[in-house]
Motif scaffolding. Structure first.
Motif, PDB file in Angstrom:
ATOM      1  N   MET A   1       0.852  -1.194   0.000  1.00  3.63           N
ATOM      2  CA  MET A   1       0.000   0.000   0.000  1.00  3.63           C
ATOM      3  C   MET A   1       0.889   1.246   0.000  1.00  3.63           C
ATOM      4  O   MET A   1       1.818   1.344   0.805  1.00  3.63           O
ATOM      5  N   PRO A   2       0.659   2.199  -0.891  1.00  6.30           N
ATOM      6  CA  PRO A   2       1.491   3.408  -0.935  1.00  6.30           C
ATOM      7  C   PRO A   2       1.297   4.243   0.325  1.00  6.30           C
ATOM      8  O   PRO A   2       0.227   4.209   0.944  1.00  6.30           O
ATOM      9  N   PRO A   3       2.316   4.975   0.726  1.00  5.46           N
ATOM     10  CA  PRO A   3       2.196   5.807   1.926  1.00  5.46           C
ATOM     11  C   PRO A   3       1.192   6.936   1.721  1.00  5.46           C
ATOM     12  O   PRO A   3       1.125   7.540   0.652  1.00  5.46           O
ATOM     13  N   ILE A   4       0.431   7.212   2.765  1.00  7.37           N
ATOM     14  CA  ILE A   4      -0.546   8.299   2.738  1.00  7.37           C
ATOM     15  C   ILE A   4      -0.104   9.364   3.734  1.00  7.37           C
ATOM     16  O   ILE A   4       0.224   9.057   4.877  1.00  7.37           O
ATOM     17  N   THR A   5      -0.095  10.607   3.281  1.00  2.96           N
ATOM     18  CA  THR A   5       0.278  11.723   4.140  1.00  2.96           C
ATOM     19  C   THR A   5      -0.857  12.729   4.172  1.00  2.96           C
ATOM     20  O   THR A   5      -1.407  13.091   3.128  1.00  2.96           O
ATOM     21  N   LEU A   6      -1.211  13.173   5.373  1.00  2.00           N
ATOM     22  CA  LEU A   6      -2.263  14.167   5.555  1.00  2.00           C
ATOM     23  C   LEU A   6      -1.654  15.426   6.157  1.00  2.00           C
ATOM     24  O   LEU A   6      -1.082  15.393   7.238  1.00  2.00           O
ATOM     25  N   TRP A   7      -1.748  16.542   5.421  1.00  2.00           N
ATOM     26  CA  TRP A   7      -1.364  17.842   5.964  1.00  2.00           C
ATOM     27  C   TRP A   7      -2.548  18.356   6.774  1.00  2.00           C
ATOM     28  O   TRP A   7      -3.638  18.569   6.231  1.00  2.00           O
ATOM     29  N   PHE A   8      -2.325  18.557   8.064  1.00  2.00           N
ATOM     30  CA  PHE A   8      -3.415  18.811   9.007  1.00  2.00           C
ATOM     31  C   PHE A   8      -3.199  20.136   9.718  1.00  2.00           C
ATOM     32  O   PHE A   8      -2.256  20.310  10.488  1.00  2.00           O
TER      33      PHE A   8
ATOM     34  N   LEU B   1      -9.973   8.344   7.247  1.00  2.00           N
ATOM     35  CA  LEU B   1      -8.817   7.459   7.126  1.00  2.00           C
ATOM     36  C   LEU B   1      -8.838   6.389   8.216  1.00  2.00           C
ATOM     37  O   LEU B   1      -8.586   5.203   7.955  1.00  2.00           O
ATOM     38  N   ASP B   2      -9.167   6.798   9.431  1.00  2.86           N
ATOM     39  CA  ASP B   2      -9.222   5.822  10.522  1.00  2.86           C
ATOM     40  C   ASP B   2     -10.436   4.909  10.406  1.00  2.86           C
ATOM     41  O   ASP B   2     -10.361   3.721  10.749  1.00  2.86           O
ATOM     42  N   ALA B   3     -11.535   5.433   9.912  1.00  2.00           N
ATOM     43  CA  ALA B   3     -12.716   4.590   9.706  1.00  2.00           C
ATOM     44  C   ALA B   3     -12.447   3.521   8.648  1.00  2.00           C
ATOM     45  O   ALA B   3     -13.004   2.409   8.704  1.00  2.00           O
ATOM     46  N   LEU B   4     -11.584   3.839   7.696  1.00  2.00           N
ATOM     47  CA  LEU B   4     -11.213   2.888   6.653  1.00  2.00           C
ATOM     48  C   LEU B   4     -10.074   1.963   7.086  1.00  2.00           C
ATOM     49  O   LEU B   4      -9.696   1.046   6.344  1.00  2.00           O
ATOM     50  N   GLY B   5      -9.527   2.217   8.265  1.00  2.00           N
ATOM     51  CA  GLY B   5      -8.456   1.381   8.769  1.00  2.00           C
ATOM     52  C   GLY B   5      -7.135   1.591   8.056  1.00  2.00           C
ATOM     53  O   GLY B   5      -6.313   0.666   7.981  1.00  2.00           O
ATOM     54  N   LEU B   6      -6.903   2.788   7.540  1.00  2.00           N
ATOM     55  CA  LEU B   6      -5.693   3.072   6.770  1.00  2.00           C
ATOM     56  C   LEU B   6      -4.602   3.686   7.644  1.00  2.00           C
ATOM     57  O   LEU B   6      -4.882   4.500   8.525  1.00  2.00           O
ATOM     58  N   ASP B   7      -3.380   3.300   7.381  1.00  2.00           N
ATOM     59  CA  ASP B   7      -2.235   3.936   8.028  1.00  2.00           C
ATOM     60  C   ASP B   7      -1.916   5.237   7.295  1.00  2.00           C
ATOM     61  O   ASP B   7      -1.985   5.286   6.064  1.00  2.00           O
ATOM     62  N   TYR B   8      -1.571   6.257   8.036  1.00  2.00           N
ATOM     63  CA  TYR B   8      -1.225   7.520   7.404  1.00  2.00           C
ATOM     64  C   TYR B   8      -0.304   8.326   8.306  1.00  2.00           C
ATOM     65  O   TYR B   8      -0.311   8.189   9.519  1.00  2.00           O
ATOM     66  N   GLU B   9       0.490   9.160   7.667  1.00  2.00           N
ATOM     67  CA  GLU B   9       1.383  10.073   8.373  1.00  2.00           C
ATOM     68  C   GLU B   9       0.703  11.432   8.472  1.00  2.00           C
ATOM     69  O   GLU B   9       0.053  11.886   7.515  1.00  2.00           O
ATOM     70  N   VAL B  10       0.842  12.077   9.603  1.00  2.00           N
ATOM     71  CA  VAL B  10       0.273  13.408   9.803  1.00  2.00           C
ATOM     72  C   VAL B  10       1.386  14.455   9.811  1.00  2.00           C
ATOM     73  O   VAL B  10       2.357  14.328  10.554  1.00  2.00           O
ATOM     74  N   LYS B  11       1.241  15.452   8.960  1.00  2.00           N
ATOM     75  CA  LYS B  11       2.084  16.640   9.022  1.00  2.00           C
ATOM     76  C   LYS B  11       1.209  17.742   9.597  1.00  2.00           C
ATOM     77  O   LYS B  11       0.314  18.245   8.925  1.00  2.00           O
ATOM     78  N   PHE B  12       1.475  18.095  10.837  1.00  2.00           N
ATOM     79  CA  PHE B  12       0.579  18.948  11.625  1.00  2.00           C
ATOM     80  C   PHE B  12       1.147  20.349  11.786  1.00  2.00           C
ATOM     81  O   PHE B  12       2.353  20.532  11.914  1.00  2.00           O
TER      82      PHE B  12
ATOM     83  N   GLU C   1      -6.838  11.568  18.632  1.00  2.00           N
ATOM     84  CA  GLU C   1      -5.615  11.220  19.350  1.00  2.00           C
ATOM     85  C   GLU C   1      -4.383  11.340  18.443  1.00  2.00           C
ATOM     86  O   GLU C   1      -3.347  11.839  18.848  1.00  2.00           O
ATOM     87  N   LYS C   2      -4.539  10.897  17.204  1.00  2.00           N
ATOM     88  CA  LYS C   2      -3.403  10.903  16.281  1.00  2.00           C
ATOM     89  C   LYS C   2      -3.050  12.308  15.803  1.00  2.00           C
ATOM     90  O   LYS C   2      -1.874  12.635  15.629  1.00  2.00           O
ATOM     91  N   THR C   3      -4.057  13.141  15.607  1.00  2.00           N
ATOM     92  CA  THR C   3      -3.823  14.466  15.027  1.00  2.00           C
ATOM     93  C   THR C   3      -3.713  15.580  16.056  1.00  2.00           C
ATOM     94  O   THR C   3      -3.163  16.651  15.762  1.00  2.00           O
ATOM     95  N   GLY C   4      -4.280  15.382  17.246  1.00  2.00           N
ATOM     96  CA  GLY C   4      -4.303  16.462  18.228  1.00  2.00           C
ATOM     97  C   GLY C   4      -5.366  17.498  17.926  1.00  2.00           C
ATOM     98  O   GLY C   4      -5.281  18.636  18.408  1.00  2.00           O
ATOM     99  N   HIS C   5      -6.383  17.119  17.187  1.00  2.00           N
ATOM    100  CA  HIS C   5      -7.436  18.050  16.767  1.00  2.00           C
ATOM    101  C   HIS C   5      -8.154  18.665  17.963  1.00  2.00           C
ATOM    102  O   HIS C   5      -8.536  17.975  18.905  1.00  2.00           O
ATOM    103  N   LYS C   6      -8.334  19.981  17.918  1.00  2.00           N
ATOM    104  CA  LYS C   6      -9.166  20.711  18.871  1.00  2.00           C
ATOM    105  C   LYS C   6      -9.937  21.765  18.091  1.00  2.00           C
ATOM    106  O   LYS C   6      -9.345  22.553  17.351  1.00  2.00           O
TER     107      LYS C   6
END
Length: 214
Positions: A1-8, A21-32, A208-213
């Motif tokens: 599976m190709p790497p997935i990156t989310l700019w957040f 992404l989490d509902a789909l069970g996908l691994d991804y990198e977060v650039k926050f 938890e993964k993104t630190g969203h507030k």
């Protein structure tokens, strides 16, 4: 599976994409990035490319913008069992996509118009301007309240989340939290909907993964 990156970008629509992404069970990198003075830092916008808007998603060599577009792409590519979005040709697919697109083009558009008045209107009666703009938001929430009451479960299409919920949750919570034309106390089903979305394991994982507030 190709790497997935989310700019957040903090306190933004990006939580829609992270949740999906989490509902789909996908691994991804977060650039926050946090906001600076309420805005996205220029360096972060440049790094993401395009219009410098968020979310930005990179899947292998594919770079995508616009949360609704990203949602449809992820479901079409990775939701092979069509748990979150029915297949092409199924009428239920287009019922879900109506909400996917309305989340930004209707709910958020109407809500942010009120927010911009608060931020930017220099002359005239801001309160009266807000009241005029609020008519659209009241109509939006009347529809959402009625739809949720008619649902067979906690979410728009029953007791399991769909791609529509991953999009509509942010719009609903954003408007209610800032009281942009409506108040949560007047829309108890919408208020409960936000709480039910945020109680899902996949939403909690995304926060938890993104630190969203908000």
């Amino acid at each position: 599976m190709p790497p997935i990156t989310l700019w957040f970008l903090q306190a933004s629509r990006c939580i829609r994409t992270a949740w999906l992404l989490d509902a789909l069970g996908l691994d991804y990198e977060v650039k926050f990035s946090p906001r600076e003075g309420g805005l996205a830092p220029a360096a972060f916008k440049k790094e993401a490319g395009g219009l410098g808007k968020f979310p930005t998603l990179q899947d292998g060599d594919t770079i995508l913008y616009e949360s609704g577009n990203i949602a449809e792409y992820l479901c079409d590519k990775y939701d092979k069992q069509h748990k979150l979005l029915p297949p092409v040709g199924d009428p239920k697919r287009y019922e879900a996509l109506q909400w996917v697109h309305a989340a930004e083009a209707t709910w958020t558009l109407h809500g942010i118009a009120v927010l911009y008045v608060r931020w930017h209107q220099k002359d005239g009666d801001v309160k009266k301007t807000e009241q005029g703009l609020s008519k659209n938001i009241i109509n939006d929430f009347n529809l959402l309240e009625a739809t949720l009451k008619q649902s067979s479960g906690k979410f728009l299409f029953g007791n399991e989340i769909s791609v529509a919920d991953t999009m509509m949750h942010f719009s609903t919570s954003f408007i209610l939290a800032r009281e942009l034309g409506v108040k949560a106390e007047d829309y108890p089903r919408c208020k409960q909907y936000v709480q039910d979305c945020e109680a899902t394991a996949s939403y909690k994982k995304a926060v938890e993964k993104t630190g969203h507030k908000l």
